[in-house]
Scaffold this motif. Structure first.
Motif, PDB file in Angstrom:
ATOM      1  N   SER A 180      16.907  19.751  -3.511  1.00 14.22           N
ATOM      2  CA  SER A 180      16.687  18.546  -2.716  1.00 14.22           C
ATOM      3  C   SER A 180      15.447  17.805  -3.182  1.00 14.22           C
ATOM      4  N   GLY A 181      14.350  18.533  -3.388  1.00 16.39           N
ATOM      5  CA  GLY A 181      13.112  17.888  -3.809  1.00 16.39           C
ATOM      6  C   GLY A 181      13.169  17.366  -5.220  1.00 16.39           C
ATOM      7  N   GLU A 182      13.701  18.178  -6.132  1.00 21.01           N
ATOM      8  CA  GLU A 182      13.714  17.807  -7.546  1.00 21.01           C
ATOM      9  C   GLU A 182      14.749  16.744  -7.865  1.00 21.01           C
ATOM     10  N   VAL A 183      15.951  16.858  -7.273  1.00 21.08           N
ATOM     11  CA  VAL A 183      17.052  15.955  -7.620  1.00 21.08           C
ATOM     12  C   VAL A 183      16.997  14.653  -6.828  1.00 21.08           C
ATOM     13  N   PHE A 184      16.693  14.747  -5.529  1.00 21.44           N
ATOM     14  CA  PHE A 184      16.761  13.563  -4.681  1.00 21.44           C
ATOM     15  C   PHE A 184      15.387  12.942  -4.408  1.00 21.44           C
ATOM     16  N   HIS A 185      14.541  13.637  -3.688  1.00 17.20           N
ATOM     17  CA  HIS A 185      13.349  12.981  -3.139  1.00 17.20           C
ATOM     18  C   HIS A 185      12.298  12.613  -4.179  1.00 17.20           C
ATOM     19  N   ALA A 186      11.967  13.533  -5.079  1.00 15.23           N
ATOM     20  CA  ALA A 186      10.919  13.219  -6.060  1.00 15.23           C
ATOM     21  C   ALA A 186      11.277  12.009  -6.921  1.00 15.23           C
ATOM     22  N   PRO A 187      12.497  11.909  -7.477  1.00 19.58           N
ATOM     23  CA  PRO A 187      12.832  10.714  -8.263  1.00 19.58           C
ATOM     24  C   PRO A 187      12.801   9.428  -7.437  1.00 19.58           C
ATOM     25  N   LEU A 188      13.290   9.482  -6.198  1.00 16.02           N
ATOM     26  CA  LEU A 188      13.299   8.289  -5.367  1.00 16.02           C
ATOM     27  C   LEU A 188      11.879   7.840  -5.030  1.00 16.02           C
ATOM     28  N   ILE A 189      11.041   8.804  -4.674  1.00 17.99           N
ATOM     29  CA  ILE A 189       9.647   8.485  -4.329  1.00 17.99           C
ATOM     30  C   ILE A 189       8.898   7.947  -5.545  1.00 17.99           C
ATOM     31  N   SER A 190       9.092   8.590  -6.692  1.00 19.60           N
ATOM     32  CA  SER A 190       8.346   8.190  -7.890  1.00 19.60           C
ATOM     33  C   SER A 190       8.781   6.830  -8.416  1.00 19.60           C
ATOM     34  N   CYS A 191       9.977   6.398  -8.069  1.00 15.81           N
ATOM     35  CA  CYS A 191      10.477   5.094  -8.535  1.00 15.81           C
ATOM     36  C   CYS A 191      10.133   3.952  -7.577  1.00 15.81           C
ATOM     37  N   SER A 192       9.611   4.290  -6.413  1.00 17.87           N
ATOM     38  CA  SER A 192       9.385   3.276  -5.391  1.00 17.87           C
ATOM     39  C   SER A 192       7.943   2.780  -5.402  1.00 17.87           C
ATOM     40  N   GLU A 193       7.777   1.461  -5.308  1.00 15.60           N
ATOM     41  CA  GLU A 193       6.439   0.882  -5.199  1.00 15.60           C
ATOM     42  C   GLU A 193       5.787   1.249  -3.878  1.00 15.60           C
ATOM     43  N   GLY A 194       6.611   1.527  -2.888  1.00 11.82           N
ATOM     44  CA  GLY A 194       6.092   1.758  -1.554  1.00 11.82           C
ATOM     45  C   GLY A 194       5.654   3.183  -1.278  1.00 11.82           C
ATOM     46  N   THR A 227       0.871  -1.181   0.000  1.00 14.82           N
ATOM     47  CA  THR A 227       0.000   0.000   0.000  1.00 14.82           C
ATOM     48  C   THR A 227       0.904   1.226   0.000  1.00 14.82           C
ATOM     49  N   PRO A 228       0.983   1.939  -1.096  1.00 12.11           N
ATOM     50  CA  PRO A 228       1.922   3.072  -1.177  1.00 12.11           C
ATOM     51  C   PRO A 228       1.628   4.137  -0.123  1.00 12.11           C
ATOM     52  N   ILE A 229       2.692   4.710   0.389  1.00 12.65           N
ATOM     53  CA  ILE A 229       2.607   5.777   1.378  1.00 12.65           C
ATOM     54  C   ILE A 229       2.519   7.102   0.638  1.00 12.65           C
ATOM     55  N   LYS A 230       1.394   7.768   0.769  1.00 11.34           N
ATOM     56  CA  LYS A 230       1.226   9.047   0.082  1.00 11.34           C
ATOM     57  C   LYS A 230       2.100  10.102   0.753  1.00 11.34           C
ATOM     58  N   THR A 231       2.962  10.719  -0.069  1.00  7.98           N
ATOM     59  CA  THR A 231       4.029  11.563   0.445  1.00  7.98           C
ATOM     60  C   THR A 231       3.948  12.964  -0.130  1.00  7.98           C
ATOM     61  N   GLY A 232       4.262  13.953   0.702  1.00  7.95           N
ATOM     62  CA  GLY A 232       4.285  15.339   0.256  1.00  7.95           C
ATOM     63  C   GLY A 232       5.639  15.975   0.505  1.00  7.95           C
ATOM     64  N   LEU A 233       6.086  16.808  -0.432  1.00  7.73           N
ATOM     65  CA  LEU A 233       7.339  17.541  -0.307  1.00  7.73           C
ATOM     66  C   LEU A 233       7.045  18.983   0.067  1.00  7.73           C
ATOM     67  N   ASN A 238      13.343   2.284   1.041  1.00  8.66           N
ATOM     68  CA  ASN A 238      12.825   0.939   1.323  1.00  8.66           C
ATOM     69  C   ASN A 238      12.762   0.688   2.833  1.00  8.66           C
ATOM     70  N   ALA A 239      13.815   1.127   3.522  1.00  8.40           N
ATOM     71  CA  ALA A 239      13.839   0.960   4.981  1.00  8.40           C
ATOM     72  C   ALA A 239      12.797   1.848   5.651  1.00  8.40           C
ATOM     73  N   LEU A 240      12.559   3.023   5.089  1.00  9.99           N
ATOM     74  CA  LEU A 240      11.540   3.917   5.636  1.00  9.99           C
ATOM     75  C   LEU A 240      10.146   3.307   5.474  1.00  9.99           C
ATOM     76  N   TYR A 241       9.910   2.674   4.344  1.00  9.57           N
ATOM     77  CA  TYR A 241       8.623   1.999   4.132  1.00  9.57           C
ATOM     78  C   TYR A 241       8.400   0.933   5.204  1.00  9.57           C
ATOM     79  N   GLU A 242       9.420   0.130   5.465  1.00  6.83           N
ATOM     80  CA  GLU A 242       9.304  -0.927   6.468  1.00  6.83           C
ATOM     81  C   GLU A 242       9.094  -0.349   7.863  1.00  6.83           C
ATOM     82  N   SER A 243       9.670   0.814   8.096  1.00 10.05           N
ATOM     83  CA  SER A 243       9.487   1.465   9.392  1.00 10.05           C
ATOM     84  C   SER A 243       8.043   1.923   9.581  1.00 10.05           C
ATOM     85  N   ILE A 244       7.478   2.537   8.550  1.00 13.66           N
ATOM     86  CA  ILE A 244       6.114   3.064   8.648  1.00 13.66           C
ATOM     87  C   ILE A 244       5.063   1.954   8.584  1.00 13.66           C
TER      88      ILE A 244
END
Length: 349
Positions: free
Chosen positions: A15-29, A3-9, A307-313
């Motif tokens: 930071s948002g454009e280069v790191f977090h948005a690509p990582l979040i958009s590529c993750s199933e979680g 169940t994907p975790i709905k995330t907001g930046l 991935n580890a953050l998903y498992e934590s939540i």
């Protein structure tokens, strides 16, 4: 079933454009659900299905959001993280975790009361250069470590166009920018030092903030030097380890950052694979023989953090970065400023 975790930046800067948005958009979680952009529409142009807010309060008020990434200027971290936690959201804070130990403790206590995950994006733990350094230390190939030096250097003679990065205030200066990375790495590898000594300076013309530091961490029978400067045209090794049986040197690389800036995604073939010419050099005596060779850098991927953050939540597992660990780094930064001010070695409690 995931169940994907709905995330907001909280912002869509580098930071948002280069790191977090690509990582979040590529993750199933995870699902990139909303982004705050006050002055542009780059995020919605790139991710047209997201909600696009102009104020962070709209993010906190969104009932669908589960996780909020606080990736705004350092002086806003405490306020935004506290408001997100009070709104019932899990929180990921960009480094630095906080601008003071007092603020960090308050956030930790708030997360406990609200039963929410609170973590910090110390992504440099997932860099290949750090992984090989940890591997060399863990396998004991250098014998007893005598001293080490970590450097994180840049050449940026002119002041940052992002004016908030050049203003004196909470969380400003190189210790809070690059220092947080190498302090965190030092704590992972060696734990809390007994004492610290710091030389912190302002070196660039017209600069108001500190843009140079040279810090010593003192351990029993071991010394660690941590250095950073904005005026290093020819960088030295990012990591140097010296032990009773030999030495290891490794250049620092921004491999993942450069790849993400170039548009490469963490799911692309070849992502996080360091070229052989950049591998670190080992020179040691092993089983009575002299060995001098380059060691392959392990693959690296910041997706492992998410991935580890998903498992934590979702599964209640340990956070990828415990906030108490990140808080120790802030404690050491405060001790360094005390050392600079008082011109003496400071004991760490």
């Amino acid at each position: 079933m995931i169940t994907p975790i709905k995330t907001g930046l909280c912002s869509f800067g580098s930071s948002g454009e280069v790191f977090h948005a690509p990582l979040i958009s590529c993750s199933e979680g995870f699902e990139l659900h909303a982004v705050v952009e006050r002055h542009s529409d780059r995020a919605i142009a790139k991710y047209p299905s997201i909600k696009h807010y102009k104020d962070v309060q709209e993010l906190f008020d969104d009932p669908e959001l589960e996780l909020i990434v606080v990736n705004t200027p350092n002086n806003t971290h405490f306020d935004f993280a506290a408001r997100a936690l009070k709104a019932g959201k899990h929180v990921l804070i960009e480094k630095p975790f906080s601008n003071s130990v007092e603020e960090g403790n308050e956030l930790i206590n708030l997360a406990k009361v609200r039963h929410k995950v609170l973590t910090v994006f110390h992504n440099r733990r997932w860099d290949g250069d750090f992984k090989i350094i940890k591997e060399v230390i863990d396998n004991g190939v250098l014998g007893r470590l005598v001293d080490a030096e970590f450097r994180f250097e840049r050449y940026r003679r002119t002041l940052n166009v992002k004016k908030h990065k050049e203003l004196i205030g909470p969380g400003s200066g190189l210790l809070y920018e690059l220092g947080t990375h190498i302090f965190d790495q030092a704590l992972v590898l060696f734990g809390k030092p007994e004492t610290v000594f710091a030389d912190i300076r302002t070196t660039r013309d017209n600069s108001l903030i500190d843009d140079y530091f040279d810090v010593l961490f003192f351990y029993p029978r071991f010394r660690l030097r941590l250095r950073s400067s904005m005026l290093v045209k020819e960088e030295g090794p990012g990591y140097v380890l010296n032990g009773t049986m030999g030495s290891f040197r490794k250049n620092r690389m921004n491999l993942q950052e450069d790849s993400l800036k170039a548009g490469m995604l963490p799911t692309d073939e070849g992502y996080g694979i360091e070229p052989k010419k950049q591998w670190g050099l080992l020179n040691a005596e092993i089983n009575g023989k002299q060995v001098r060779k380059h060691l392959k850098t392990p693959p690296s991927n910041y997706m492992d953090f998410y991935n580890a953050l998903y498992e934590s939540i979702r599964e209640g597992k340990k956070a990828p970065i415990e906030p108490q660990d990140a808080l120790l780094g802030i404690e050491l930064i405060e001790a360094c400023y005390q050392s600079q001010h008082e011109k003496r070695i400071i004991a760490i409690r």
